[in-house]
Design a protein around this motif. Structure first.
Motif, PDB file in Angstrom:
ATOM      1  N   LEU A 231       0.821  -1.205   0.000  1.00 42.58           N
ATOM      2  CA  LEU A 231       0.000   0.000   0.000  1.00 42.58           C
ATOM      3  C   LEU A 231       0.858   1.258   0.000  1.00 42.58           C
ATOM      4  O   LEU A 231       0.535   2.241  -0.683  1.00 42.58           O
ATOM      5  CB  LEU A 231      -0.926   0.000   1.214  1.00 42.58           C
ATOM      6  N   LYS A 232       1.942   1.252   0.747  1.00 40.94           N
ATOM      7  CA  LYS A 232       2.816   2.420   0.767  1.00 40.94           C
ATOM      8  C   LYS A 232       3.415   2.670  -0.617  1.00 40.94           C
ATOM      9  O   LYS A 232       3.512   3.821  -1.061  1.00 40.94           O
ATOM     10  CB  LYS A 232       3.922   2.232   1.806  1.00 40.94           C
ATOM     11  N   THR A 233       3.810   1.609  -1.283  1.00 42.02           N
ATOM     12  CA  THR A 233       4.396   1.761  -2.623  1.00 42.02           C
ATOM     13  C   THR A 233       3.361   2.245  -3.631  1.00 42.02           C
ATOM     14  O   THR A 233       3.609   3.179  -4.409  1.00 42.02           O
ATOM     15  CB  THR A 233       4.997   0.430  -3.084  1.00 42.02           C
ATOM     16  N   LEU A 234       2.190   1.625  -3.618  1.00 39.30           N
ATOM     17  CA  LEU A 234       1.143   2.052  -4.544  1.00 39.30           C
ATOM     18  C   LEU A 234       0.706   3.483  -4.260  1.00 39.30           C
ATOM     19  O   LEU A 234       0.437   4.262  -5.190  1.00 39.30           O
ATOM     20  CB  LEU A 234      -0.062   1.107  -4.435  1.00 39.30           C
ATOM     21  N   GLY A 235       0.633   3.850  -2.976  1.00 38.30           N
ATOM     22  CA  GLY A 235       0.282   5.224  -2.627  1.00 38.30           C
ATOM     23  C   GLY A 235       1.290   6.216  -3.156  1.00 38.30           C
ATOM     24  O   GLY A 235       0.927   7.276  -3.694  1.00 38.30           O
ATOM     25  N   THR A 236       2.567   5.893  -3.010  1.00 40.76           N
ATOM     26  CA  THR A 236       3.615   6.790  -3.518  1.00 40.76           C
ATOM     27  C   THR A 236       3.523   6.938  -5.029  1.00 40.76           C
ATOM     28  O   THR A 236       3.648   8.048  -5.567  1.00 40.76           O
ATOM     29  CB  THR A 236       5.003   6.247  -3.127  1.00 40.76           C
ATOM     30  N   LEU A 237       3.299   5.838  -5.733  1.00 38.00           N
ATOM     31  CA  LEU A 237       3.198   5.903  -7.192  1.00 38.00           C
ATOM     32  C   LEU A 237       1.959   6.682  -7.626  1.00 38.00           C
ATOM     33  O   LEU A 237       2.002   7.410  -8.637  1.00 38.00           O
ATOM     34  CB  LEU A 237       3.185   4.492  -7.769  1.00 38.00           C
ATOM     35  N   CYS A 238       0.860   6.556  -6.889  1.00 37.17           N
ATOM     36  CA  CYS A 238      -0.331   7.355  -7.200  1.00 37.17           C
ATOM     37  C   CYS A 238      -0.039   8.845  -7.015  1.00 37.17           C
ATOM     38  O   CYS A 238      -0.479   9.679  -7.820  1.00 37.17           O
ATOM     39  CB  CYS A 238      -1.493   6.942  -6.311  1.00 37.17           C
ATOM     40  N   LEU A 239       0.678   9.181  -5.957  1.00 32.42           N
ATOM     41  CA  LEU A 239       1.041  10.581  -5.730  1.00 32.42           C
ATOM     42  C   LEU A 239       1.949  11.098  -6.844  1.00 32.42           C
ATOM     43  O   LEU A 239       1.770  12.217  -7.336  1.00 32.42           O
ATOM     44  CB  LEU A 239       1.734  10.722  -4.374  1.00 32.42           C
ATOM     45  N   TRP A 240       2.902  10.303  -7.246  1.00 31.69           N
ATOM     46  CA  TRP A 240       3.809  10.707  -8.336  1.00 31.69           C
ATOM     47  C   TRP A 240       3.003  10.941  -9.611  1.00 31.69           C
ATOM     48  O   TRP A 240       3.240  11.903 -10.341  1.00 31.69           O
ATOM     49  CB  TRP A 240       4.848   9.608  -8.533  1.00 31.69           C
ATOM     50  N   PHE A 241       2.064  10.055  -9.873  1.00 26.32           N
ATOM     51  CA  PHE A 241       1.205  10.199 -11.041  1.00 26.32           C
ATOM     52  C   PHE A 241       0.446  11.528 -10.999  1.00 26.32           C
ATOM     53  O   PHE A 241       0.422  12.291 -11.973  1.00 26.32           O
ATOM     54  CB  PHE A 241       0.229   9.021 -11.084  1.00 26.32           C
ATOM     55  N   GLY A 242      -0.174  11.820  -9.875  1.00 21.63           N
ATOM     56  CA  GLY A 242      -0.932  13.063  -9.763  1.00 21.63           C
ATOM     57  C   GLY A 242      -0.064  14.296  -9.776  1.00 21.63           C
ATOM     58  O   GLY A 242      -0.528  15.389 -10.141  1.00 21.63           O
ATOM     59  N   TRP A 243       1.209  14.141  -9.391  1.00 22.25           N
ATOM     60  CA  TRP A 243       2.098  15.297  -9.304  1.00 22.25           C
ATOM     61  C   TRP A 243       2.395  15.908 -10.679  1.00 22.25           C
ATOM     62  O   TRP A 243       2.719  17.085 -10.784  1.00 22.25           O
ATOM     63  CB  TRP A 243       3.404  14.909  -8.633  1.00 22.25           C
ATOM     64  N   PHE A 244       2.277  15.122 -11.731  1.00 22.68           N
ATOM     65  CA  PHE A 244       2.487  15.695 -13.064  1.00 22.68           C
ATOM     66  C   PHE A 244       1.431  16.771 -13.350  1.00 22.68           C
ATOM     67  O   PHE A 244       1.731  17.807 -13.956  1.00 22.68           O
ATOM     68  CB  PHE A 244       2.441  14.593 -14.121  1.00 22.68           C
ATOM     69  N   ALA A 245       0.201  16.533 -12.907  1.00 24.84           N
ATOM     70  CA  ALA A 245      -0.837  17.564 -13.049  1.00 24.84           C
ATOM     71  C   ALA A 245      -0.628  18.674 -12.031  1.00 24.84           C
ATOM     72  O   ALA A 245      -0.848  19.856 -12.333  1.00 24.84           O
ATOM     73  CB  ALA A 245      -2.221  16.946 -12.868  1.00 24.84           C
TER      74      ALA A 245
END
Length: 524
Positions: A231-245
């Motif tokens: 969950l921590k890894t998936l959460g970080t990747l989701c945040l990275w994804f949203g950070w482009f926007a």
């Protein structure tokens, strides 16, 4: 539009204007949706970092702070941040129009939604830091105060057309000059958003104290493990994804700003990636220094938090730095995370998700880095104006004005944070309502511990040794047609009777079986 004016009718020009405006609104709306998607990342990251007994509390806080900030931002916050000032002499502090969801044009709606996603992010930063122990009602009160007072004022100062530190200050209308001739350089919010949330998180975790079950030995934190690295890894990747926007869509428009948006996203990718690597390497090196003779190990936690630190560090300057600047910003962000974490451990400050190292330290670094690495050409593309050499970074021929403006911003906004949300947390701590009761914390630990203890007594806590040797997936989750069972029988021998506890050609279930070679004795 100038070309169209010479060759097309007024109707064609008007239609083109509508298309351009619609594209810009669509750009902002897409950005707002993706930034709000980061709430999923925050939730997954925080849930993964806490024991299972605190899962629902974390999800409740994250759900309700999104709801609370939407209401508070619509009623008052947005007006204070971006409302036009009736009197420009007093408009330097907050806006004075646009209260109670006063939205009319498509741009008004899009700007409101985009900035609500931002303020929800600032509030959620604190949620993870104080996980497992803050009173729910206090946290919701904090989210309201942040959305109504703390954050809107900072946004107005740094990003509006009236704010006294804003690079967008309308000098002709207000009769005031930009601070140091430049104003704040914080393109997407290292300071306005992340430093704001980071300061609030630091005050909260300092006042609330460590969790029960957390100990500090020789400056090292001993804490219960989180429930899921996945969950921590998936959460970080989701945040990275949203950070482009988060960074790229902060252009506010796409027509005429495509280069700035694309560059912002690329620098976001580079800084986050490099920071994850530098953080993992730095953490490994520090562990070897503390334990001479130990083997170097790259750990997941520092890599994930390093990525987030790099993303925060590049947020202020993603539109104005070159590749080499993004690389250095990312490397330093990763190292800063590790060092700040050690400082917190030294002072026994328990930050569950490392919100302070990620958002506070990297937020400060992002503002300073903008004063160092901003390229003149890129500044002009992002902000316009004729003073782009004056506002360039010190390493690119700048005069230091930009660095001075960013430092003043920090010197003003940090005390403002302390005077608003800091005062709230302090008063709640004095009243004894900041933290949930120790009994609740102990019961959470005791309930889970009692469950595991009872299961251990009953002999059902651990799978059998045979299952461990064969693999849990093979024994419990195999979806084949019996091949694995046949393989087990060939290896261990067929059982006399399922559940009998014995194997015809081997030891009792749960005991490892040794098959000696001919002429050699069996191991003891």
């Amino acid at each position: 539009r100038q070309v169209m004016a010479s060759t097309h009718s007024a109707a064609d020009i008007a239609l083109l204007g509508v298309v351009v405006d619609s594209l810009d609104v669509f750009w902002l709306l897409c950005g707002a949706i993706l930034i709000f998607y980061m709430q999923i990342g925050f939730s997954m990251l925080e849930v993964g970092a806490v024991p299972i007994s605190a899962t629902k509390n974390v999800l409740m806080k994250n759900t309700f702070d999104a709801a609370a900030t939407a209401f508070a931002w619509g009623i008052v916050g947005h007006a204070f941040a971006y409302g036009e000032a009736v009197n420009h002499d007093t408009g330097w502090f907050v806006g004075t129009s646009g209260f109670f969801f006063d939205l009319e044009t498509p741009s008004d709606y899009a700007l409101w939604l985009f900035n609500w996603a931002f303020v929800a992010t600032a509030a959620t930063i604190v949620s993870g830091a104080v996980a497992e122990r803050i009173e729910f009602r206090v946290y919701i009160a904090f989210a309201f105060l942040l959305s109504v007072v703390t954050y809107p004022a900072i946004v107005h100062w740094g990003w509006s057309g009236d704010g006294f530190m804003s690079p967008f200050l309308d000098e002709e209308a207000t009769g005031r000059k930009k601070m140091f001739g430049c104003g704040l350089l914080d393109f997407a919010g290292s300071g306005v958003i992340h430093l704001t949330g980071g300061v609030a998180a630091l005050v909260a975790v300092y006042l609330i104290g460590p969790r029960d079950g957390v100990a500090y030995v020789d400056g090292k934190k001993i804490a219960p493990a989180g429930q899921s690295d996945v969950l921590k890894t998936l959460g970080t990747l989701c945040l990275w994804f949203g950070w482009f926007a988060f960074n790229g869509c902060s252009t506010g428009a796409i027509v005429g700003s495509a280069t700035v948006a694309a560059r912002s996203m690329v620098m976001t990718a580079i800084s986050g990636a490099v920071a994850g690597i530098s953080s993992a390497l730095c953490h490994s090196h520090r562990q070897i220094m503390k334990n001479p003779g130990s083997h170097a190990q790259l750990q997941l936690g520092p890599a994930l938090n390093g990525i987030l630190g790099g993303l925060v560090g590049i947020t202020a300057n993603c539109a104005t730095v070159k590749i080499e600047g993004a690389l250095i910003i990312g490397i330093v962000s990763g190292i800063l995370y590790v060092l700040t974490e050690e400082v917190l451990d030294h002072f026994e400050i328990d930050d569950v998700v490392a919100a302070v190292p990620v958002h506070f330290s990297s937020g400060v670094w992002g503002l300073l880095a903008g004063g160092l690495f901003t390229a003149p050409k890129y500044y002009q593309e992002a902000y316009g104006g004729a003073d782009f050499y004056t506002c360039a970074g010190l390493f690119y021929g700048g005069s230091g004005n930009q660095m001075g403006a960013n430092i003043v911003f920090m010197l003003v906004t940090i005390p403002w944070n302390l005077a608003t949300v800091g005062l709230l947390f302090w008063q709640c701590q004095r009243m004894g309502i900041l933290r949930i009761s120790r009994l609740v914390e102990i019961l959470e630990l005791a309930t889970v511990g009692l469950l595991f203890w009872q299961c251990q007594r009953m002999g059902i806590l651990r799978i059998s040794r045979l299952v461990e040797m064969a693999g849990v997936d093979q024994m419990h989750h195999n979806d084949g047609a019996g091949d694995d069972e046949d393989e087990m029988e060939m290896t261990y021998g067929a059982g006399k009777e399922r559940g009998s506890g014995e194997l015809e050609n081997g030891p009792p279930l749960g005991m490892p079986m040794f098959i000696p070679e001919e002429g050699k004795a069996s191991p003891p």
